[in-house]
Motif scaffolding. Structure first.
Motif, PDB file in Angstrom:
ATOM      1  N   ASN A 128       7.966  12.076  -3.214  1.00  0.00           N
ATOM      2  CA  ASN A 128       6.815  12.977  -3.070  1.00  0.00           C
ATOM      3  C   ASN A 128       5.511  12.287  -2.693  1.00  0.00           C
ATOM      4  O   ASN A 128       4.971  12.498  -1.623  1.00  0.00           O
ATOM      5  CB  ASN A 128       6.589  13.751  -4.378  1.00  0.00           C
ATOM      6  N   LEU A 129       4.989  11.478  -3.630  1.00  0.00           N
ATOM      7  CA  LEU A 129       3.688  10.851  -3.407  1.00  0.00           C
ATOM      8  C   LEU A 129       3.587   9.668  -4.347  1.00  0.00           C
ATOM      9  O   LEU A 129       3.810   9.809  -5.554  1.00  0.00           O
ATOM     10  CB  LEU A 129       2.568  11.859  -3.716  1.00  0.00           C
ATOM     11  N   ILE A 130       3.256   8.502  -3.806  1.00  0.00           N
ATOM     12  CA  ILE A 130       3.150   7.308  -4.651  1.00  0.00           C
ATOM     13  C   ILE A 130       1.855   7.382  -5.465  1.00  0.00           C
ATOM     14  O   ILE A 130       0.801   7.706  -4.923  1.00  0.00           O
ATOM     15  CB  ILE A 130       3.169   6.044  -3.773  1.00  0.00           C
ATOM     16  N   VAL A 131       1.959   7.096  -6.772  1.00  0.00           N
ATOM     17  CA  VAL A 131       0.784   7.143  -7.638  1.00  0.00           C
ATOM     18  C   VAL A 131       0.284   5.740  -7.950  1.00  0.00           C
ATOM     19  O   VAL A 131      -0.905   5.481  -7.964  1.00  0.00           O
ATOM     20  CB  VAL A 131       1.144   7.859  -8.970  1.00  0.00           C
ATOM     21  N   GLN A 146      12.603  13.234 -14.955  1.00  0.00           N
ATOM     22  CA  GLN A 146      11.419  13.530 -14.143  1.00  0.00           C
ATOM     23  C   GLN A 146      10.193  13.268 -14.995  1.00  0.00           C
ATOM     24  O   GLN A 146      10.129  13.707 -16.130  1.00  0.00           O
ATOM     25  CB  GLN A 146      11.418  14.999 -13.773  1.00  0.00           C
ATOM     26  N   ARG A 147       9.229  12.552 -14.445  1.00  0.00           N
ATOM     27  CA  ARG A 147       7.950  12.406 -15.149  1.00  0.00           C
ATOM     28  C   ARG A 147       6.834  12.536 -14.133  1.00  0.00           C
ATOM     29  O   ARG A 147       6.905  11.951 -13.063  1.00  0.00           O
ATOM     30  CB  ARG A 147       7.836  11.022 -15.804  1.00  0.00           C
ATOM     31  N   TRP A 148       5.789  13.271 -14.517  1.00  0.00           N
ATOM     32  CA  TRP A 148       4.638  13.448 -13.615  1.00  0.00           C
ATOM     33  C   TRP A 148       3.642  12.336 -13.937  1.00  0.00           C
ATOM     34  O   TRP A 148       2.671  12.528 -14.646  1.00  0.00           O
ATOM     35  CB  TRP A 148       4.023  14.831 -13.815  1.00  0.00           C
ATOM     36  N   VAL A 149       3.913  11.151 -13.398  1.00  0.00           N
ATOM     37  CA  VAL A 149       3.218   9.940 -13.842  1.00  0.00           C
ATOM     38  C   VAL A 149       1.758   9.930 -13.395  1.00  0.00           C
ATOM     39  O   VAL A 149       1.442  10.319 -12.271  1.00  0.00           O
ATOM     40  CB  VAL A 149       3.952   8.696 -13.299  1.00  0.00           C
ATOM     41  N   THR A 150       0.886   9.481 -14.297  1.00  0.00           N
ATOM     42  CA  THR A 150      -0.524   9.277 -13.923  1.00  0.00           C
ATOM     43  C   THR A 150      -0.841   7.789 -13.793  1.00  0.00           C
ATOM     44  O   THR A 150      -1.675   7.395 -13.000  1.00  0.00           O
ATOM     45  CB  THR A 150      -1.469   9.865 -14.989  1.00  0.00           C
ATOM     46  N   ILE A 174       0.853  -1.194   0.000  1.00  0.00           N
ATOM     47  CA  ILE A 174       0.000   0.000   0.000  1.00  0.00           C
ATOM     48  C   ILE A 174       0.885   1.239   0.000  1.00  0.00           C
ATOM     49  O   ILE A 174       1.844   1.331   0.782  1.00  0.00           O
ATOM     50  CB  ILE A 174      -0.957   0.005   1.219  1.00  0.00           C
ATOM     51  N   GLY A 175       0.583   2.174  -0.884  1.00  0.00           N
ATOM     52  CA  GLY A 175       1.292   3.457  -0.878  1.00  0.00           C
ATOM     53  C   GLY A 175       0.517   4.420  -0.004  1.00  0.00           C
ATOM     54  O   GLY A 175      -0.602   4.807  -0.350  1.00  0.00           O
ATOM     55  N   VAL A 176       1.108   4.791   1.134  1.00  0.00           N
ATOM     56  CA  VAL A 176       0.449   5.739   2.043  1.00  0.00           C
ATOM     57  C   VAL A 176       1.198   7.058   1.912  1.00  0.00           C
ATOM     58  O   VAL A 176       2.296   7.202   2.459  1.00  0.00           O
ATOM     59  CB  VAL A 176       0.492   5.213   3.501  1.00  0.00           C
ATOM     60  N   GLY A 177       0.627   8.002   1.133  1.00  0.00           N
ATOM     61  CA  GLY A 177       1.375   9.227   0.873  1.00  0.00           C
ATOM     62  C   GLY A 177       2.646   8.869   0.122  1.00  0.00           C
ATOM     63  O   GLY A 177       2.597   8.275  -0.948  1.00  0.00           O
ATOM     64  N   THR A 202       5.561   4.152  -8.977  1.00  0.00           N
ATOM     65  CA  THR A 202       5.714   5.441  -9.667  1.00  0.00           C
ATOM     66  C   THR A 202       5.353   6.571  -8.721  1.00  0.00           C
ATOM     67  O   THR A 202       4.407   6.462  -7.930  1.00  0.00           O
ATOM     68  CB  THR A 202       4.839   5.521 -10.928  1.00  0.00           C
ATOM     69  N   ASP A 203       6.110   7.652  -8.850  1.00  0.00           N
ATOM     70  CA  ASP A 203       5.959   8.821  -7.998  1.00  0.00           C
ATOM     71  C   ASP A 203       5.259   9.914  -8.805  1.00  0.00           C
ATOM     72  O   ASP A 203       5.363   9.957 -10.030  1.00  0.00           O
ATOM     73  CB  ASP A 203       7.349   9.286  -7.567  1.00  0.00           C
ATOM     74  N   VAL A 204       4.563  10.798  -8.119  1.00  0.00           N
ATOM     75  CA  VAL A 204       3.787  11.825  -8.820  1.00  0.00           C
ATOM     76  C   VAL A 204       4.687  12.749  -9.653  1.00  0.00           C
ATOM     77  O   VAL A 204       4.237  13.330 -10.639  1.00  0.00           O
ATOM     78  CB  VAL A 204       2.938  12.638  -7.811  1.00  0.00           C
ATOM     79  N   GLN A 205       5.953  12.828  -9.291  1.00  0.00           N
ATOM     80  CA  GLN A 205       6.820  13.804  -9.959  1.00  0.00           C
ATOM     81  C   GLN A 205       8.138  13.200 -10.431  1.00  0.00           C
ATOM     82  O   GLN A 205       8.721  13.684 -11.378  1.00  0.00           O
ATOM     83  CB  GLN A 205       7.099  14.929  -8.949  1.00  0.00           C
ATOM     84  N   GLU A 206       8.550  12.130  -9.804  1.00  0.00           N
ATOM     85  CA  GLU A 206       9.909  11.634 -10.044  1.00  0.00           C
ATOM     86  C   GLU A 206       9.952  10.306 -10.793  1.00  0.00           C
ATOM     87  O   GLU A 206      10.875   9.525 -10.625  1.00  0.00           O
ATOM     88  CB  GLU A 206      10.650  11.490  -8.707  1.00  0.00           C
TER      89      GLU A 206
END
Length: 1217
Positions: A988-991, A1030-1034, A961-964, A1003-1007
């Protein structure tokens, strides 16, 4: 790895819409932009159906769109502001059915930049000038005129720049034939920028500025500007000259104001609000879009508020001075990005989200009892008028255009057991969202079904005279009889048609101008207009086994392979040709083409024989019944159809362009062959093959949109047709049929009459060109994610809306407001207040129609739903509390459970989540036990965590689980989930989390991407590789153990791979004693993933999935976007293919550059240089290039144009449709 990009379903969200008369005929049309493509739509004034005439991809971002007409002209042009740094003027050419670029003027850099014009367009209503503006500083004015040959000319740009100024909107003011005037909403930020105290920001006011183009001096001046009271969001230009008072309506928060130059005082009227509104009381009301309708005698505006309510706005004038603004509630439609009132009385609404609508304006709302609000009515400052919304009164819905935008989540699976997988897409926003099941196929509307007295073998339709528009008879043949039905208001049996009813029929047709012919096993029956009947009897013991006929020719095959040919002479008599032709083997099927306009006969007869061949026989009097060519077949033929495709109808006096002749061959093994037939020599070439189904293929010629097409029937029915410059072969989403014919009546001008077992069905196909047909099931809030329960095929779905109330809170708010009403009323008004309170509590306006109440920021509503996707039945719903928002969902089997097959559903939610600045009270992970048949969920427990659980992924009997920004492994405990392991190194934040084996891809929201290894013995999650960019992954998708595909929010897809030298057996170094060079690269992991492929799609991608789309096809990477696009990236299987397409793409870039001037290579490399991906959308435009260019491109590639278009078709059909 080399990939090929194909769009299956183009974007369906509309960003701009303009209306006008683009084809020059007196028809009203719409040009809409769908992000990166332009589409021409034509609403049929009689039926109200919207037909797509043309779709063209511009490989750029359309930022603004306007239509204009030169004074005295009879057709409209389209001006496009795009990200190419150029202004483009397009004209629609009807004979070629494409947009042609008339002018393209460069003024700046490419890309969507702050100071490069293109964001705003304004047209002088008389078509004399156009202003194109940037978000900041730059505005350019171009003068439009005609030259001596009446061609459109464009001047050099005139500057109207003003630095430190932001622009919100601009319009052309209607001043008749005086100097063109443009109005802009601007704000000057210079003072606020330089002020160190920060107070100037609050003093800065928006200004309304008028720019005048002086045609005499040829320059632009700022004529006038004044500050505005409220913050405005857009302007509406008021008709001027002889038609009205001129000036502009300024739409701002809570108010609409009329302003003009000169002595005109400002006229200001508040925007009315819903009575008993549940919205946040602090929230202002704004208009979001408007449409103007102008006739010679009057004009009015339709303006729409955020809630979707449309107001009709009229102006009262006294000698060209406006005295009051009048507003009247008109109707409620979904909130729109653009509205267009057409001269034919239609209102087109391009919705922000979900489907678009075309309404008929039935009433103008002048004589109903709806109250009219006026600026002249006295009101306290800050007060407003109130009205009650109601169902549609003035508008009537006539057509609906399906739109998938926005696709929030999508999965591909065959849950309906149909062999071909379906796409399950969760679309839409708020109460108008839906779960849509997409199937590859054309939507079929069933007009009528009637039972027959037995199982028929065949059906035909016949006209009485050749000039009739509609069919007169339906002929149904049984094993031993023929039923004749006449078509009128109803369909009923007749006996006086002249057809023989006591025998089965082989074929029938309309012959010559006004005669009919029926072929039956014993002979031919020729029925003249005056009911005289001529019979031709089959000789001796022979019977007719096969036949082929058209308006002037009849060809029959007798037992033993003898062919007899009849042709009609000028007197209308059928004459037998003197010789007969003996074939070596039995005739299985025959086909003859239609007689073209101005011709005497069809030149070729195709005969399918039992020796697995098709032979072409001449019907020309000079070499009649001689063999011209033959083609060997892989199996026995079943049916033949010669048809002309790819021609254009005659348009505005231009001659009809002839298409090519195609011979369609249906085989008994379920394969359809399409061969080009040379119109002079009868040679056959360029054969294309498609497998259609398990039954032998029967072919029928029908008319679709005025052109011939072929209906092919196997275990599924398919339609082969030519549409928008390319061939389509699409299955019909309907049960299997046995025999069919074209059908035309007043109710159904282009239909199909077909038989299925013992029923006769009349069907219509309306949405040609559509790839998918949709079944839609409504949802309550915006869907976020879903998982498929593999055993039952049910979907488990989470829906979450921000700025929304749950049902419970809504009820409480209503009770509270009713209570306040009762308390506020004095004793005299108690009765009235009681009635009002009752009305408030009993009022039930469906949110899907009237929009949900806006609760305010930080208010969330959410639910978990179990839905059976085929019927759309909701089996179980769990409503979460107010302000609890579900963001992630996962199905998990835990290894520590006694029943290893028991599945648990984990749902990650956030409590009191604020978006900006990002803050969350706490997160919860709900654990539900899923029933074996997945019809209900039972809560096991709830685990509190400190941040939002953004992603959940099962991993070897436990759950990741990605928590934040923390990655954790949990196991199932009695009272809550137990934390077993954690990694804190994601920045930053796990996507998204994907796991395969012991590797975990996060994948990270920004990295971008991090690859971790779970080491069981040390119980550690160790990052051993990451990405260099850097990729802002969705979203992400694993392609294999070493390769992942990533998509980012800017519209890029990348494929990254871990090299062969990457070692995942690494240790974390807790002591920090390792040598410096071993610490890792660029502060990241010690090993880097390499980028295999990069490609810019141009729309935010929400889902990626590796899937097979057609039975027996190969796997492809399917992506869906926020705008409703469904596309695939498919791998090349041979180097030769890749080189051919690479060269074709290179030639297309230079020979056929994008329409609006964007460079194709730089568009596909918007953020990262395009790598190893070939753009199939550009390659497929090869079929739209004129034939001279096609030949020159093909010669450079050592191919013929036919071979190239065959290769383009092959790669499409190998992976998709």
């Amino acid at each position: 790895m080399y990939l090929y990009n194909l769009t299956l379903q183009r974007a369906s969200g509309i960003t701009h819409a303009v209306h006008g008369n683009f084809s020059g005929a007196r028809t009203q049309e719409l040009v809409v932009s769908r992000g990166r493509s332009l589409e021409l739509l034509r609403p049929d004034p009689n039926t109200g159906k919207v037909h797509t005439i043309l779709t063209t991809d511009i490989f750029g971002v359309i930022r603004s769109l306007m239509a204009f007409r030169l004074t005295g002209g009879n057709k409209d042009y389209v001006v496009v502001g795009s990200d190419s740094g150029r202004i483009t003027i397009l004209e629609y050419n009807q004979s070629k059915n494409q947009f042609e670029r008339i002018h393209m003027e460069t003024f700046g850099k490419s890309g969507c930049r702050r100071i490069v014009p293109g964001q705003y367009l304004a047209i002088d209503p008389k078509g004399r000038a156009v202003m194109i503006g940037a978000v900041e500083k730059q505005k350019l004015v171009y003068i439009l005129n005609r030259d001596a040959a009446a061609r459109l000319t464009i001047s050099s740009p005139l500057e109207a720049h003003k630095s430190n100024t932001l622009v919100y909107h601009m319009v052309g003011v209607d001043v008749g034939f005086e100097n063109p005037l443009f109005a802009c909403l601007e704000i000057d930020y210079e003072e606020a920028d330089t002020d160190p105290t920060g107070e100037a920001v609050h003093r800065t006011q928006q200004t309304l500025t008028f720019y005048e183009l002086d045609l005499g001096l040829n320059h632009v001046v700022r004529k006038y500007h004044e500050p505005l009271e409220e913050h405005a969001n857009f302007l509406i230009s008021v008709p001027g000259g002889n038609d009205g008072p001129s000036g502009v309506l300024v739409c701002s928060e809570n108010y609409i104001t009329y302003k003009n130059l000169g002595d005109q005082p400002d006229i200001r009227c508040p925007i009315p609000r819903h009575r008993n509104d549940l919205d946040d009381p602090e929230r202002g009301m704004i208009f979001i879009c408007a449409a103007t309708h102008k006739t010679r005698s009057m004009f009015f505006f339709l303006a729409q508020t955020e809630q979707g309510d449309i107001f009709k706005i009229t102006l009262e004038t006294d000698e060209d001075v406006v005295t009051e603004i009048k507003l009247k509630y008109f109707d409620t439609v979904p909130p729109a990005t653009a509205m267009c009132v057409l001269k034919t009385g239609f209102l087109f609404v391009a919705s922000e989200f979900a489907n678009h609508y075309l309404y008929q304006i039935a009433h103008l709302g002048d004589d109903d009892d709806e109250p009219e609000f006026s600026s002249a009515m006295p009101l306290e400052e800050g007060d407003t008028f109130f009205y009650a919304p109601r169902p549609l009164q003035n508008l009537v819905l006539v057509d609906e255009l399906d739109s998938l935008s926005p696709i929030m989540a999508c999965q591909i699976a065959d849950l309906a057991n149909e062999d071909t997988p379906q796409l399950y897409t969760a679309c839409g926003r708020g109460p108008r969202s839906s779960l849509r099941v997409l199937r590859h196929g054309l939507e079929v509307s069933e007009m009528a079904v009637s039972e027959l007295p037995g199982n028929p073998t065949a059906v035909w339709t016949v006209r009485k005279r050749s000039e009739d528009r509609f069919d007169s008879y339906i002929m149904v043949s049984f094993v031993n009889a023929t039923l004749v039905l006449s078509i009128g208001e109803t369909v009923e049996e007749v006996t006086d048609s002249g057809f023989l009813g006591t025998t089965p029929t082989l074929a029938c047709s309309q012959l010559g101008d006004d005669a009919l012919v029926q072929v039956y096993p014993d002979g031919i029956r020729h029925i003249r207009a005056d009911r005289r009947v001529n019979e031709w009897k089959a000789p001796g013991k022979k019977t007719i086994v096969r036949c082929a006929l058209n308006q002037r020719q009849v060809v029959i095959a007798l037992t033993g392979g003898e062919i007899v040919y009849f042709e009609m002479d000028p007197t209308g008599q059928l004459n037998e040709y003197t010789e007969r032709k003996e074939m070596k083997s039995d005739v299985i099927c025959m086909g003859v083409g239609r007689v073209s306009a101005g011709e005497q006969r069809s030149r070729f007869l195709a005969v399918g024989l039992s020796d697995n061949t098709v032979r072409i026989i001449s019907l020309d009097p000079n070499d009649c019944l001689t063999l011209l060519g033959m083609q060997a077949l892989p199996a026995l033929p079943e049916s033949l159809c010669i048809i002309e495709m790819g021609g254009q109808e005659s348009v505005d006096g231009e001659p009809r362009t002839l298409g090519a002749l195609y011979l369609n061959i249906g085989l008994q093994n379920g394969v359809l062959l399409r061969t080009v037939l040379d119109g002079v020599t009868g040679d056959m070439s360029d054969t294309r093959t498609r497998y259609l189904g398990s039954r032998p293929v029967k072919l029928f010629r029908i008319i679709m949109q005025g052109n011939e097409s072929v209906l092919a029937m196997s275990s599924r029915s398919w339609l082969s047709y030519y549409y928008q410059n390319r061939f389509h072969l699409t299955p019909l989403s309907y049960e299997s049929l046995e025999y069919a014919a074209g059908f035309s009546s007043e109710q159904c001008p282009e239909g199909i009459v077909a038989i299925s077992t013992n029923t006769l069905r009349i069907l219509a196909l309306e949405k040609l060109g559509a790839v998918f047909n949709q079944v839609s099931h409504p949802l309550e809030y915006t869907p976020r994610k879903f998982v498929i329960h593999p055993e039952s095929g049910h979907l488990l779905l989470i829906e979450t809306d921000h700025n929304a109330y749950t049902e419970d809170t809504k009820r409480q708010r209503k009770m509270q407001m009713a209570e306040e009403l009762r308390e506020a009323a004095g004793e005299e008004e108690a009765e009235v207040a009681e009635r009002m309170a009752e009305a408030l509590l009993s009022e039930d306006l469906p949110d899907a129609v009237f929009g949900a109440a806006k609760a305010g920021p930080g208010m969330w509503a959410s639910l978990v739903r179990v839905i059976e996707p085929i019927q759309g039945k909701t089996l179980h719903t769990i409503h979460l509390e107010q302000n609890e928002a579900a963001f992630s969902i996962g199905l998990v089997k835990f290894a520590n459970q006694p029943d290893m097959d028991q599945q648990f559903l984990l749902v990650g939610t956030a409590r009191d989540y604020q978006l900006s600045p990002r803050h969350v009270e706490c997160g919860y992970i709900y654990c539900y036990r899923v029933a074996a048949d997945c019809t209900s969920l039972e809560l096991v427990h709830r685990t509190e965590v400190e941040d939002i659980p953004t992603s959940i992924c099962a991993h070897s009997g436990r759950v990741l689980i990605g928590v934040g920004r923390l990655l954790r492994i949990y196991d199932l405990g009695k009272k809550k989930l137990l934390r077993k392991c954690e990694n804190k190194h994601i920045p930053n934040l796990i996507v998204d989390i994907k796991a395969r084996g012991q590797r975990v891809y996060v994948t990270d929201v920004q990295e971008s991407l991090f690859v971790l290894r779970y080491r069981r013995h040390e119980n550690q999650l160790i990052i051993f590789a990451d990405d260099t960019n850097q990729r802002w992954v969705t979203t992400s998708c694993l392609l294999d153990y070493d390769t992942a595909a990533l998509a980012d929010k800017f519209g890029n897809v990348a494929v990254v791979r871990l090299g062969n030298d990457v070692n995942d057996d690494v240790d974390e170094d807790p002591t920090g004693n390792k040598a410096l060079w071993d610490r890792g690269l660029l502060n990241g992991a010690s090993q880097k993933a390499e980028v295999v492929a990069n490609f810019h799609v141009g729309e935010t991608i929400n889902t990626l999935e590796k899937a097979t789309l057609i039975p027996g096809g190969s796997e492809s990477l399917v992506y869906t976007t926020l705008s409703g696009t469904v596309g695939v990236l498919v791998p090349f299987t041979s180097r030769e293919d890749h080189e051919l397409f690479q060269n074709l793409e290179m030639h297309m870039r230079s020979e056929h550059p994008p329409l609006c001037g964007r460079d194709h290579l730089s568009f596909r490399s918007y953020f990262f240089p395009v790598k190893n991906v070939i753009d199939g959308d550009l390659c497929e435009q090869f079929n739209m290039v004129d034939s001279v260019k096609q030949r020159s491109i093909a010669e450079d590639l050592d191919k013929t144009p036919n071979e190239l278009s065959k290769r383009l078709e092959d790669i499409r059909t190998r992976y998709a449709f």
